[in-house]
Write an enzyme that holds these catalytic residues in place. Structure first.
Site, mmCIF file in Angstrom:
data_model
loop_
_atom_site.group_PDB
_atom_site.id
_atom_site.type_symbol
_atom_site.label_atom_id
_atom_site.label_comp_id
_atom_site.label_asym_id
_atom_site.label_seq_id
_atom_site.Cartn_x
_atom_site.Cartn_y
_atom_site.Cartn_z
ATOM 1 N N ARG A 74 -29.657 26.321 -9.106
ATOM 2 C CA ARG A 74 -30.479 27.297 -9.112
ATOM 3 C C ARG A 74 -31.912 27.416 -8.216
ATOM 4 O O ARG A 74 -32.802 29.065 -8.413
ATOM 5 C CB ARG A 74 -31.125 27.266 -10.577
ATOM 6 C CG ARG A 74 -29.968 27.536 -11.585
ATOM 7 C CD ARG A 74 -30.542 27.241 -13.367
ATOM 8 N NE ARG A 74 -31.137 26.370 -13.294
ATOM 9 C CZ ARG A 74 -31.089 25.616 -14.465
ATOM 10 N NH1 ARG A 74 -30.825 26.669 -16.026
ATOM 11 N NH2 ARG A 74 -32.024 24.492 -14.955
ATOM 12 N N GLU A 116 -26.487 30.726 -10.567
ATOM 13 C CA GLU A 116 -26.310 30.212 -11.367
ATOM 14 C C GLU A 116 -25.019 30.053 -11.760
ATOM 15 O O GLU A 116 -23.876 30.595 -11.175
ATOM 16 C CB GLU A 116 -27.394 31.085 -13.081
ATOM 17 C CG GLU A 116 -28.161 31.291 -12.889
ATOM 18 C CD GLU A 116 -29.505 30.462 -13.510
ATOM 19 O OE1 GLU A 116 -28.951 29.657 -14.357
ATOM 20 O OE2 GLU A 116 -30.515 30.315 -13.514
ATOM 21 N N PHE A 117 -24.509 29.179 -13.261
ATOM 22 C CA PHE A 117 -23.027 29.039 -12.556
ATOM 23 C C PHE A 117 -22.312 30.042 -13.386
ATOM 24 O O PHE A 117 -21.233 30.502 -13.180
ATOM 25 C CB PHE A 117 -22.491 27.860 -13.999
ATOM 26 C CG PHE A 117 -23.163 26.973 -12.977
ATOM 27 C CD1 PHE A 117 -23.434 26.197 -12.101
ATOM 28 C CD2 PHE A 117 -23.666 25.323 -14.653
ATOM 29 C CE1 PHE A 117 -23.617 24.989 -11.275
ATOM 30 C CE2 PHE A 117 -24.208 24.678 -13.676
ATOM 31 C CZ PHE A 117 -24.202 24.129 -12.731
ATOM 32 N N LYS A 181 -17.559 11.458 -15.805
ATOM 33 C CA LYS A 181 -17.271 11.021 -17.140
ATOM 34 C C LYS A 181 -18.524 11.647 -18.265
ATOM 35 O O LYS A 181 -19.588 11.719 -16.886
ATOM 36 C CB LYS A 181 -16.876 9.815 -17.716
ATOM 37 C CG LYS A 181 -17.622 8.354 -17.212
ATOM 38 C CD LYS A 181 -18.702 8.354 -17.893
ATOM 39 C CE LYS A 181 -19.456 7.323 -17.213
ATOM 40 N NZ LYS A 181 -20.885 7.096 -18.497
ATOM 41 N N HIS A 211 -17.035 5.218 -11.647
ATOM 42 C CA HIS A 211 -17.767 4.780 -10.378
ATOM 43 C C HIS A 211 -16.829 3.433 -10.509
ATOM 44 O O HIS A 211 -17.123 2.518 -9.093
ATOM 45 C CB HIS A 211 -19.024 5.111 -10.022
ATOM 46 C CG HIS A 211 -19.736 4.783 -10.592
ATOM 47 N ND1 HIS A 211 -20.287 5.340 -12.376
ATOM 48 C CD2 HIS A 211 -20.717 3.456 -11.492
ATOM 49 C CE1 HIS A 211 -21.057 4.842 -13.599
ATOM 50 N NE2 HIS A 211 -21.157 3.820 -12.607
ATOM 51 N N LYS A 215 -16.433 -0.094 -7.669
ATOM 52 C CA LYS A 215 -17.085 -1.391 -6.589
ATOM 53 C C LYS A 215 -15.992 -2.933 -5.944
ATOM 54 O O LYS A 215 -14.683 -2.453 -6.893
ATOM 55 C CB LYS A 215 -17.640 -2.138 -8.311
ATOM 56 C CG LYS A 215 -19.040 -1.105 -8.767
ATOM 57 C CD LYS A 215 -19.313 -1.924 -10.066
ATOM 58 C CE LYS A 215 -20.348 -0.999 -10.513
ATOM 59 N NZ LYS A 215 -21.492 -0.592 -9.584
ATOM 60 N N HIS A 273 -15.279 3.310 -18.781
ATOM 61 C CA HIS A 273 -14.960 1.299 -17.689
ATOM 62 C C HIS A 273 -14.727 0.844 -17.833
ATOM 63 O O HIS A 273 -13.867 -0.080 -17.276
ATOM 64 C CB HIS A 273 -17.036 1.229 -17.224
ATOM 65 C CG HIS A 273 -18.034 2.506 -16.684
ATOM 66 N ND1 HIS A 273 -17.497 3.464 -16.018
ATOM 67 C CD2 HIS A 273 -19.323 2.882 -16.674
ATOM 68 C CE1 HIS A 273 -18.084 4.258 -15.706
ATOM 69 N NE2 HIS A 273 -19.411 4.158 -16.565
#
Length: 518
Positions: A74, A116-117, A181, A211, A215, A273
């Site tokens: 925005r 804006e969305f 997530k 994520h 790792k 996770h």
């Protein structure tokens, strides 16, 4: 103009990379020409992780000269303003050293779109912008849309991308979408999210980011088991007494009450996770390390998970209270800005699960996550059964053997076993052997987002959970959340800077175990 001449650019496009260390084989693939569009560029995730990861990939020669980076927000910015934001984020958070020639290469493809969305005209401008990049930078009609935004905005953005023709893909061009997530807040909402995504994008074009799966040590779980003969024979119920999977944070909600309150630790961490870590730890060896084979084995584990009948005895939830953290006074959860004074959101969650198959029958898997614990650590600990006979003079200091995979912050593997104490008495005590990535390899591990963003641009999905895995995880967690919601007992308080409430310790004590203190 770029300081990279056209000769190296052509060699880079052919796959021979002049910027990458030839000895570095961890990220050997170079993405093809494409545009990465970031929604939510003003948030912490974009600033601290995504933008630095893009630079680090470019710095390692893993992005092509034909690459564009578009920000959508925005703010009343021009391209130069957004470029300054990216530059500052890179300077502060990038893993690799700043190099002006790499930055100039990236800078040529940086664009910004204000809107804006729910602004259709803004998405018209976005479509025009990426079309211009296709022509100016040779990005070939290939676009990835990264939604680093609140889940409540997913539907608006997906509908806009579909309505403006940015979700179409064919044999020559691709459009992909990346979401973070949580993937819904229960099974029903997860199915609704998947249905909404499926209306716009094909299943192979949807990438759900976890994520933790990027790792290095998480990926090393498979190497540790399947590349070494010494571990796999004992990786089963005959030798393992129980498994503990912990994700502890030493911070509070850090100003994220708007997101966290009402979601809680179980939805925030266990559903994604920790259940993914469990699946990787417990799965059988895939026939090959490709997406479909890995997903098949993980889904078998998730489908075999069982909850105990007595959820009061074998789950625990808590909420941090005021205490001391790192030598400083820390407020309680109910004292945090934006948290309702009567909130029952848990900041500590622990559950016991079983895996109903031949390898793991009877072995409890304990999952716990919490905020305001003594230290930040994520680990998977396989605890082994004690030897049936110990013909030694003194074994009082001898615990159970354990194999611990440290996910963060110091990635590595620790093996705990018994050794004789020097001296005349035949005494045995615990000692450890330790492998650390930082001390064993000269190059540092790539950040998880480097690996995952590159996989998105390459269209390589092994490390991304599919909707079937998400649904199976919710099927396990929903009964626990419903039980807690119906319980008249609020989460048990635990002082900040401690290892959680008494109910968490009692949960393991009932089975004759105790939590590790990493």
């Amino acid at each position: 103009m770029s300081m990279l001449d056209t000769g190296p650019a052509r060699r880079q496009q052919r796959g021979r990379n002049p910027l990458r260390d030839p000895l570095d084989r961890r990220l050997p693939r170079v993405a093809g020409p494409c545009v990465l569009v970031l929604f939510g560029v003003t948030g912490d995730l974009s600033r601290k992780k995504l933008m630095p990861a893009v630079y680090d990939l470019a710095n390692r020669g893993l992005l092509p000269p034909g690459f564009g980076l578009v920000g959508f927000a925005r703010r009343d910015w021009e391209d130069e303003d957004f470029a300054k934001v990216v530059h500052d984020a890179v300077a502060e958070h990038a893993r690799t050293p700043f190099r002006e020639e790499v930055w100039q290469q990236l800078l040529e493809g940086i664009r910004f779109v204000r809107g804006e969305f729910d602004d259709g005209a803004a998405f018209d401008r976005l479509a025009d912008t990426i079309r211009d990049l296709d022509e100016e930078r040779g990005t070939g009609g290939n676009h990835a849309f990264y939604l680093s935004i609140p889940p409540k905005s997913f539907e608006k953005v997906i509908a806009q991308l579909k309505g403006h023709g940015m979700a179409v893909q064919d044999s020559r061009h691709w459009n992909r979408v990346v979401i973070e997530k949580p993937f819904g807040h229960n099974l029903e909402s997860a199915r609704q999210l998947d249905a909404m995504l499926s209306e716009a994008f094909s299943p192979d074009a949807v990438f759900r980011i976890d994520h933790y799966l990027g790792k290095e040590t998480v990926q090393n779980v498979m190497a540790l088991r399947f590349a070494n003969q010494i571990f796999e024979p004992i990786w089963n119920r005959n030798y393992v007494s129980h498994v503990q999977i912990t994700m502890a944070e030493d911070i509070g909600i850090a100003g994220r009450a708007g997101y966290y309150d009402g979601i809680g630790a179980a939805r925030d961490v266990i559903q994604n996770h920790l259940l993914q870590l469990l699946a990787l730890t417990a799965m059988e060896e895939p026939t090959k390390f490709e997406a479909e084979e890995l997903r098949t084995e993980k889904k078998k584990v998730l489908a075999a998970l069982t909850l105990p009948d007595d959820l009061d005895a074998h789950t625990a939830r808590g909420q941090y209270t005021a205490g001391w953290q790192g030598g400083e006074r820390a407020p309680g959860y109910l004292e945090e800005d934006g948290v309702a004074p009567d909130s029952t959101t848990e900041t500590y969650a622990a559950i016991r699960l079983g895996v109903d198959n031949r390898r793991w029958a009877g072995v409890p898997f304990y999952l716990r996550t919490a905020k305001r614990m003594p230290r930040r650590v994520t680990e998977v600990a396989l605890n082994f059964r004690r030897a049936p006979h110990l013909p030694f003079h003194d074994t009082q200091s001898l615990g159970s053997n354990a194999l611990v995979l440290r996910i963060q912050p110091n990635e590595g593997v620790t093996l705990r076993f018994g050794a004789k104490v020097p001296g005349t008495q035949n005494s045995v005590r615990d000692v450890t052997m330790d492998f650390g990535y930082g001390s064993s390899f000269t190059e540092s591990s790539p950040e998880a987002y480097e690996r995952l963003i590159l996989d998105v641009l390459l269209g390589d999905p092994p490390l991304f959970p599919q909707h079937e895995e998400v649904e199976l995880a919710w099927k396990i967690l929903d009964p626990v959340l419903d039980h807690w919601a119906d319980s008249p007992i609020p989460p048990e308080g635990y002082p900040s800077g401690t290892w959680g409430p008494a109910s968490g310790r009692e949960m393991l004590a009932r089975d004759g175990f105790e939590w590790r203190r990493p």
